[in-house]
Enzyme design. Structure first.
Site, mmCIF file in Angstrom:
data_model
loop_
_atom_site.group_PDB
_atom_site.id
_atom_site.type_symbol
_atom_site.label_atom_id
_atom_site.label_comp_id
_atom_site.label_asym_id
_atom_site.label_seq_id
_atom_site.Cartn_x
_atom_site.Cartn_y
_atom_site.Cartn_z
ATOM 1 C CB SER A 105 -0.968 -0.024 1.182
ATOM 2 O OG SER A 105 -1.844 1.070 1.141
ATOM 3 C CG ASP A 257 -3.865 3.631 -1.123
ATOM 4 O OD1 ASP A 257 -4.460 3.330 -2.170
ATOM 5 O OD2 ASP A 257 -3.986 2.976 -0.067
ATOM 6 C CG ASP A 261 -6.822 -0.092 -0.673
ATOM 7 O OD1 ASP A 261 -6.023 0.867 -0.673
ATOM 8 O OD2 ASP A 261 -6.852 -0.950 0.229
#
Length: 506
Positions: A105, A257, A261
């Site tokens: 992420s 990001d 998501d």
């Protein structure tokens, strides 16, 4: 055995998030893949597992090793290659298979990780299989042996491109074809938004053009993040987007990001729109859509540190607000229990019943675009009805004895006759007859010696007064200190800073 990594150090409450290759190596990924097959796929009777990965340099090798572990247990694998995390959730839902997404992420380039789910994108966390997967994988890499060979031999591996199907599915949920023309700056942060935005909002997947002019920022996939961190909830990472929105005279800006998501929104003036305001806006639209489909009872889930405006907006629409703990596993579980049509978090995760109760920043962005495009007001005016209070943002303080400091805060609240609850940490609300109104939440980090404070009030002066009084109390403890890297003391709309490598607000 010397040199064997301790998986408990980086298998967190919700996912795997570790440094490559010291913690997360191909050997470890293969063991976790085999354990995932044994703990999830085989007991669930799943015919296979779907695997996707982001643009980090280590992701292809790690995902291939994971696939080898899965097939070693006689379970088939479908590889979908480059995708966003919500693209993996789409694959898990559409194919009805458990899934694994290789991504870290927003974390720096030296990290990678794995997000796991059961079929239909159901979450896998510490209490729903991840602890068993961790322990079995630890045993395997420590030299454990004795697992019976699968009766049917190793599983097969096939590849499949689902990007176009994912894009078409999202377009089927939010129709943007009738929008007024909009100019949109999108900052992908060199993450997976550079892969998905052209497919969903453009013509990259062969879908018809939408009335959107996309101005791209950092669409080149680069897991070293050469321009800025792919964490849009840090204001420093919004600077380029804000400048580009003003420079191009755009109607709004979107920032994704690293695994795309989460989505953050700025208005035409470059001002951030709080995730709570986005939650309120999308909730109104999803409530209306559910009612049009014949739902008499509609629920919307929000966490304890979302703005008070969220529950107010939901109730004003005649729906039921459901309050839950921070963290995607709690949100997803509560949404499934309540049959909620939508859920939103302060960290810009947005969950949809029609997306298998999973989170997708892209679908939330499409709702914002649709709401803006169906009327003539600027986004700042459209969102004003959802921005009712002033928030401190999440402020972190380093405190070793967190429980003792929370008790001091509780005593502070009792002296003032404030109301308290302990759904997640300690939430304190001003006495019912007190004006102007305020509330705050203080809760301990799951992974670090931090206390996290969120304050919201009817006006800035009250928010600042409550915030400063509480920070003085929290930081007066002998072991307390301000945590500079992740402390926010400004008055911007709430923007929480997630734990590095924690995976709980990715």
């Amino acid at each position: 055995m010397f040199g064997v990594p301790h998986l408990a150090d980086f298998v967190k409450a919700y996912d795997v998030r570790g440094i490559v290759p010291d913690q997360l190596s191909p050997e470890v990924a293969e063991a976790i893949g085999a354990a995932f097959a044994e703990v999830v796929a085989v007991p669930d009777g799943a015919p296979g597992i779907v695997i996707g990965h982001d643009m980090r340099p280590s992701s292809p090798e790690l995902s291939a090793a994971f696939a080898a572990g899965v097939t070693s247990r006689g379970v088939d694998v479908t590889l979908i290659g480059l995708c966003s995390t919500d693209g993996l959730y789409y694959a898990s839902g559409a194919l009805d298979l458990p899934g694994a997404m290789f991504t870290a992420s927003h974390n720096p380039a030296r990290y990678n990780g794995i997000k796991l789910c059961r079929s239909a994108a159901r979450p896998v966390g510490q209490d729903s299989g991840l602890a068993e997967i961790r322990d079995l994988a630890q045993w395997m890499i420590g030299g454990g042996s004795g697992l019976a060979r699968p009766a049917g031999g190793p599983g097969s591996v096939t590849t499949r491109d689902l990007l176009g199907d994912y894009a078409a599915f999202l377009r089927g949920l939010v129709d943007l074809s009738g929008s007024r023309p909009l100019k949109v700056v999108v900052d992908a942060g060199n993450g997976m938004g550079g892969h998905t935005v052209p497919a969903v909002l453009g013509t990259g997947a062969g879908l018809p053009a939408l009335p959107l002019e996309i101005v791209p920022l950092y669409f080149e996939l680069d897991g070293t993040f050469p321009n800025h961190e792919a964490n849009p909830l840090d204001p420093a990472n919004l600077v380029d987007l804000q400048a580009a929105v003003r420079e191009h005279g755009a109607d709004l800006g979107l920032a994704f990001d690293g695994d795309a998501d989460r989505c953050f929104v700025v208005d035409a003036d470059g001002e951030p729109v709080s995730p709570s305001a986005v939650t309120g806006l999308v909730a109104v639209r999803e409530i209306a859509r559910a009612r049009a489909a014949g739902d008499a009872e509609v629920a919307v889930v929000h966490n304890v540190i979302s703005s008070a405006a969220v529950a107010e907006v939901v109730a004003e629409q005649g729906a039921r607000p459901v309050r839950t703990r921070v963290g995607h596993s709690f949100i997803k579980a509560e949404m499934a229990r309540a049959g909620a049509v939508f859920g939103g978090e302060h960290s810009a995760h947005y969950y949809f019943r029609d997306f298998w109760f999973a989170d997708t920043g892209m679908l939330a962005a499409m709702h914002v675009l649709a709401a803006l495009g169906e009327q003539e007001r600027p986004l700042s005016q459209l969102c004003a009805e959802y921005e009712r209070y002033v928030a401190s943002g999440e402020i972190n303080s380093t405190v070793d004895d967190q429980a003792a400091v929370v008790e001091q805060v509780r005593a502070w609240a009792q002296v003032r006759g404030a109301r308290t609850d302990e759904l997640d940490g300690l939430t304190v609300s001003c006495p019912e007859d007190h004006q102007p109104s305020w509330w705050f939440n203080v809760r301990a980090s799951n992974t670090e010696p931090l206390l996290r404070l969120n304050v919201e009030a009817a006006d800035r002066e009250t928010m600042q007064h409550v915030r400063d009084e509480l920070l003085a109390l929290i930081r007066s403890a002998p072991d307390a200190a301000q945590d500079d890297p992740s402390t926010r003391t400004g008055d911007a709309p709430s923007q929480a800073q997630p734990d590095p490598a924690a995976g709980d607000a990715s």
